[in-house]
Design a protein around this motif. Sequence first.
Motif, PDB file in Angstrom:
ATOM      1  N   ILE B 120      -5.879   8.794  -7.161  1.00 55.67           N
ATOM      2  CA  ILE B 120      -6.137   8.310  -5.800  1.00 55.67           C
ATOM      3  C   ILE B 120      -5.056   8.877  -4.879  1.00 55.67           C
ATOM      4  CG2 ILE B 120      -4.810   6.155  -6.112  1.00 55.67           C
ATOM      5  CD1 ILE B 120      -7.003   4.798  -4.335  1.00 55.67           C
ATOM      6  N   LYS B 121      -5.458   9.153  -3.644  1.00 59.51           N
ATOM      7  CA  LYS B 121      -4.485   9.595  -2.630  1.00 59.51           C
ATOM      8  C   LYS B 121      -4.499   8.499  -1.564  1.00 59.51           C
ATOM      9  CE  LYS B 121      -3.249  13.754  -0.039  1.00 59.51           C
ATOM     10  NZ  LYS B 121      -3.695  15.139   0.266  1.00 59.51           N
ATOM     11  N   LEU B 122      -3.637   7.512  -1.779  1.00 61.17           N
ATOM     12  CA  LEU B 122      -3.695   6.288  -0.985  1.00 61.17           C
ATOM     13  C   LEU B 122      -3.254   6.504   0.460  1.00 61.17           C
ATOM     14  CD1 LEU B 122      -4.548   3.497  -2.207  1.00 61.17           C
ATOM     15  CD2 LEU B 122      -2.179   2.839  -1.919  1.00 61.17           C
ATOM     16  N   PHE B 123      -3.977   5.871   1.366  1.00 61.04           N
ATOM     17  CA  PHE B 123      -3.719   6.016   2.799  1.00 61.04           C
ATOM     18  C   PHE B 123      -3.669   7.496   3.199  1.00 61.04           C
ATOM     19  CE2 PHE B 123      -1.521   1.951   1.590  1.00 61.04           C
ATOM     20  CZ  PHE B 123      -2.481   1.099   2.137  1.00 61.04           C
ATOM     21  N   GLY B 124      -4.432   8.295   2.427  1.00 67.29           N
ATOM     22  CA  GLY B 124      -4.518   9.721   2.733  1.00 67.29           C
ATOM     23  C   GLY B 124      -3.268  10.519   2.415  1.00 67.29           C
ATOM     24  N   GLN B 125      -2.268   9.866   1.795  1.00 65.02           N
ATOM     25  CA  GLN B 125      -1.025  10.616   1.582  1.00 65.02           C
ATOM     26  C   GLN B 125      -0.259  10.347   0.286  1.00 65.02           C
ATOM     27  OE1 GLN B 125       2.097   9.612   4.508  1.00 65.02           O
ATOM     28  NE2 GLN B 125       0.860   7.888   5.204  1.00 65.02           N
ATOM     29  N   TYR B 126      -0.466   9.171  -0.352  1.00 60.77           N
ATOM     30  CA  TYR B 126       0.332   8.860  -1.535  1.00 60.77           C
ATOM     31  C   TYR B 126      -0.471   9.116  -2.803  1.00 60.77           C
ATOM     32  CZ  TYR B 126       3.044   6.569   2.110  1.00 60.77           C
ATOM     33  OH  TYR B 126       3.744   6.302   3.261  1.00 60.77           O
ATOM     34  N   GLU B 127      -0.134  10.200  -3.507  1.00 63.34           N
ATOM     35  CA  GLU B 127      -0.898  10.560  -4.703  1.00 63.34           C
ATOM     36  C   GLU B 127      -0.402   9.827  -5.938  1.00 63.34           C
ATOM     37  OE1 GLU B 127      -2.023  14.619  -5.290  1.00 63.34           O
ATOM     38  OE2 GLU B 127      -1.591  15.133  -3.207  1.00 63.34           O
ATOM     39  N   GLY B 128      -1.364   9.385  -6.749  1.00 68.79           N
ATOM     40  CA  GLY B 128      -1.030   8.711  -7.994  1.00 68.79           C
ATOM     41  C   GLY B 128      -2.297   8.254  -8.664  1.00 68.79           C
ATOM     42  N   THR B 129      -2.163   7.287  -9.550  1.00 67.95           N
ATOM     43  CA  THR B 129      -3.347   6.668 -10.142  1.00 67.95           C
ATOM     44  C   THR B 129      -3.479   5.266  -9.547  1.00 67.95           C
ATOM     45  OG1 THR B 129      -2.083   5.718 -11.966  1.00 67.95           O
ATOM     46  CG2 THR B 129      -3.019   7.923 -12.325  1.00 67.95           C
ATOM     47  N   ILE B 130      -4.604   4.640  -9.820  1.00 68.48           N
ATOM     48  CA  ILE B 130      -4.777   3.258  -9.363  1.00 68.48           C
ATOM     49  C   ILE B 130      -3.663   2.387  -9.940  1.00 68.48           C
ATOM     50  CG2 ILE B 130      -6.263   1.221  -9.650  1.00 68.48           C
ATOM     51  CD1 ILE B 130      -8.664   3.050  -9.204  1.00 68.48           C
ATOM     52  N   GLN B 131      -3.377   2.636 -11.215  1.00 64.18           N
ATOM     53  CA  GLN B 131      -2.334   1.865 -11.888  1.00 64.18           C
ATOM     54  C   GLN B 131      -0.964   2.089 -11.257  1.00 64.18           C
ATOM     55  OE1 GLN B 131       0.524   3.491 -14.152  1.00 64.18           O
ATOM     56  NE2 GLN B 131      -0.904   3.502 -15.866  1.00 64.18           N
ATOM     57  N   SER B 132      -0.584   3.350 -11.036  1.00 59.32           N
ATOM     58  CA  SER B 132       0.751   3.615 -10.480  1.00 59.32           C
ATOM     59  C   SER B 132       0.837   3.094  -9.049  1.00 59.32           C
ATOM     60  CB  SER B 132       1.100   5.105 -10.549  1.00 59.32           C
ATOM     61  OG  SER B 132       0.337   5.867  -9.629  1.00 59.32           O
ATOM     62  N   SER B 133      -0.296   3.116  -8.336  1.00 54.27           N
ATOM     63  CA  SER B 133      -0.299   2.596  -6.960  1.00 54.27           C
ATOM     64  C   SER B 133      -0.053   1.093  -6.953  1.00 54.27           C
ATOM     65  CB  SER B 133      -1.640   2.904  -6.280  1.00 54.27           C
ATOM     66  OG  SER B 133      -1.870   4.302  -6.239  1.00 54.27           O
ATOM     67  N   ILE B 134      -0.751   0.373  -7.831  1.00 58.23           N
ATOM     68  CA  ILE B 134      -0.594  -1.082  -7.870  1.00 58.23           C
ATOM     69  C   ILE B 134       0.826  -1.461  -8.307  1.00 58.23           C
ATOM     70  CG2 ILE B 134      -1.344  -3.203  -9.054  1.00 58.23           C
ATOM     71  CD1 ILE B 134      -4.212  -1.902  -9.033  1.00 58.23           C
ATOM     72  N   LEU B 135       1.352  -0.746  -9.297  1.00 56.55           N
ATOM     73  CA  LEU B 135       2.737  -1.032  -9.704  1.00 56.55           C
ATOM     74  C   LEU B 135       3.688  -0.773  -8.540  1.00 56.55           C
ATOM     75  CD1 LEU B 135       2.986   0.376 -13.352  1.00 56.55           C
ATOM     76  CD2 LEU B 135       2.777  -1.997 -12.632  1.00 56.55           C
ATOM     77  N   TYR B 136       3.391   0.256  -7.748  1.00 55.59           N
ATOM     78  CA  TYR B 136       4.236   0.547  -6.587  1.00 55.59           C
ATOM     79  C   TYR B 136       4.170  -0.600  -5.580  1.00 55.59           C
ATOM     80  CZ  TYR B 136       6.873   3.328  -3.260  1.00 55.59           C
ATOM     81  OH  TYR B 136       7.856   3.789  -2.409  1.00 55.59           O
ATOM     82  N   PHE B 137       2.981  -1.131  -5.358  1.00 57.26           N
ATOM     83  CA  PHE B 137       2.837  -2.273  -4.442  1.00 57.26           C
ATOM     84  C   PHE B 137       3.749  -3.427  -4.884  1.00 57.26           C
ATOM     85  CE2 PHE B 137      -2.034  -1.358  -3.714  1.00 57.26           C
ATOM     86  CZ  PHE B 137      -1.724  -0.129  -3.171  1.00 57.26           C
ATOM     87  N   VAL B 138       3.672  -3.741  -6.178  1.00 61.18           N
ATOM     88  CA  VAL B 138       4.438  -4.868  -6.716  1.00 61.18           C
ATOM     89  C   VAL B 138       5.941  -4.586  -6.619  1.00 61.18           C
ATOM     90  CG1 VAL B 138       4.858  -6.338  -8.730  1.00 61.18           C
ATOM     91  CG2 VAL B 138       2.540  -5.461  -8.286  1.00 61.18           C
ATOM     92  N   ASP B 139       6.332  -3.388  -7.064  1.00 63.40           N
ATOM     93  CA  ASP B 139       7.758  -3.021  -7.061  1.00 63.40           C
ATOM     94  C   ASP B 139       8.329  -3.044  -5.646  1.00 63.40           C
ATOM     95  OD1 ASP B 139       7.374  -2.578  -9.736  1.00 63.40           O
ATOM     96  OD2 ASP B 139       7.460  -0.392  -9.610  1.00 63.40           O
ATOM     97  N   ASN B 140       7.562  -2.506  -4.713  1.00 65.44           N
ATOM     98  CA  ASN B 140       8.013  -2.444  -3.323  1.00 65.44           C
ATOM     99  C   ASN B 140       8.187  -3.857  -2.753  1.00 65.44           C
ATOM    100  OD1 ASN B 140       8.461  -0.859  -0.825  1.00 65.44           O
ATOM    101  ND2 ASN B 140       6.575  -1.870  -0.128  1.00 65.44           N
ATOM    102  N   GLU B 141       7.300  -4.750  -3.165  1.00 69.03           N
ATOM    103  CA  GLU B 141       7.416  -6.140  -2.713  1.00 69.03           C
ATOM    104  C   GLU B 141       8.673  -6.804  -3.283  1.00 69.03           C
ATOM    105  OE1 GLU B 141       3.843  -8.442  -2.884  1.00 69.03           O
ATOM    106  OE2 GLU B 141       4.903 -10.343  -2.948  1.00 69.03           O
ATOM    107  N   ILE B 142       8.922  -6.600  -4.581  1.00 67.85           N
ATOM    108  CA  ILE B 142      10.120  -7.182  -5.209  1.00 67.85           C
ATOM    109  C   ILE B 142      11.379  -6.639  -4.533  1.00 67.85           C
ATOM    110  CG2 ILE B 142      11.450  -7.364  -7.348  1.00 67.85           C
ATOM    111  CD1 ILE B 142       8.739  -6.936  -8.864  1.00 67.85           C
ATOM    112  N   HIS B 143      11.375  -5.335  -4.272  1.00 72.13           N
ATOM    113  CA  HIS B 143      12.513  -4.656  -3.636  1.00 72.13           C
ATOM    114  C   HIS B 143      12.841  -5.286  -2.277  1.00 72.13           C
ATOM    115  CE1 HIS B 143      14.965  -1.218  -2.302  1.00 72.13           C
ATOM    116  NE2 HIS B 143      14.165  -1.045  -1.267  1.00 72.13           N
ATOM    117  N   HIS B 144      11.841  -5.399  -1.417  1.00 68.78           N
ATOM    118  CA  HIS B 144      12.105  -5.936  -0.083  1.00 68.78           C
ATOM    119  C   HIS B 144      12.381  -7.439  -0.122  1.00 68.78           C
ATOM    120  CE1 HIS B 144      11.706  -2.254   2.000  1.00 68.78           C
ATOM    121  NE2 HIS B 144      10.449  -2.046   1.664  1.00 68.78           N
TER     122      HIS B 144
END
Lengths: 166, 166
Positions: B120-144
């Motif tokens: 998937i190329k999320l928001f037209g710019q972030y390439e990855g898989t559905i799995q890596s995207s969702i993990l990024y969502f979670v990680d980014n939330e924990i970080h902030h």
Amino acid sequence: MSTANPSVEKVAQVILPAELLAHWQGHRTLTRKVIEAFPEKDFFEYSIGGMRPFSKMVDELLSIAGPGMKEIVSGKAAAFTEAVAHGNSKAKVLALWDEATEEINANWAKIGVDKFHDSIKLFGQYEGTIQSSILYFVDNEIHHRGQGYVYLRTLGIEPPMFWDRN
Amino acid sequence: MSTANPSVEKVAQVILPAELLAHWQGHRTLTRKVIEAFPEKDFFEYSIGGMRPFSKMVDELLSIAGPGMKEIVSGKAAAFTEAVAHGNSKAKVLALWDEATEEINANWAKIGVDKFHDSIKLFGQYEGTIQSSILYFVDNEIHHRGQGYVYLRTLGIEPPMFWDRN
């Protein structure tokens, strides 16, 4: 789940063990960069809001990652201790970090994919599964590293990019 | 992988889709508590180290979670925007948070376990898989959220416990 095509079956999972390891080690690589970004003195002494210096959070991470994986693989409960012998040397902390990296990799290879839902009472007190324990290790690291980012910012130091995991 | 016993096969995975959803929503529940812990004014205005107020980080999280899941399920790329219409009302932010919770749950049910490795190329710019995207969502939330903990501590406010996800 298809069993006709092993390559399809292989990825008919949310995340494979090797991917979760790479995910964790990617985060550990970033945390290592954050440790490096701290001036030596500030790493051990600087804090805000009555919190711990970042070095103490790193002690916690070091006390969890390697020992936690060791317990997961051996099944032998060990008492949790955050005492890490680094003599307030950042170079020594980084060396211990790299040792833990190797220890995690070596122990990871011993966890079969069928083991991740096994129950465990980590450090004799934290109940969960191997999977939930490892996710907790990663989440806890991201949480404290995020706090380290604020320390760096208030010190006027630009932290590494959050997505920089290589 | 055994196919003789479906119940064994079911857990011969690192993490099941429903478990990853519960993991994420658990983190979202904690983040909601952190939002609640902020005094109204500080939520929108307080910052340290030249960083954003916590409300701006929450805008980012709101802009990622619901819209990201929608894009994952629909396959339709949308431009990323952090503009969230809450009129600087914490009650409105919390209402939007709860709407996103329902939206995530509804869309999650549409992702088959065999889809998590799709590119998937999320928001037209972030390439990855559905799995890596969702993990990024979670990680980014924990970080902030970890950064929000420091904001609260420097405001003299005790944040919720990190493990309190219910």
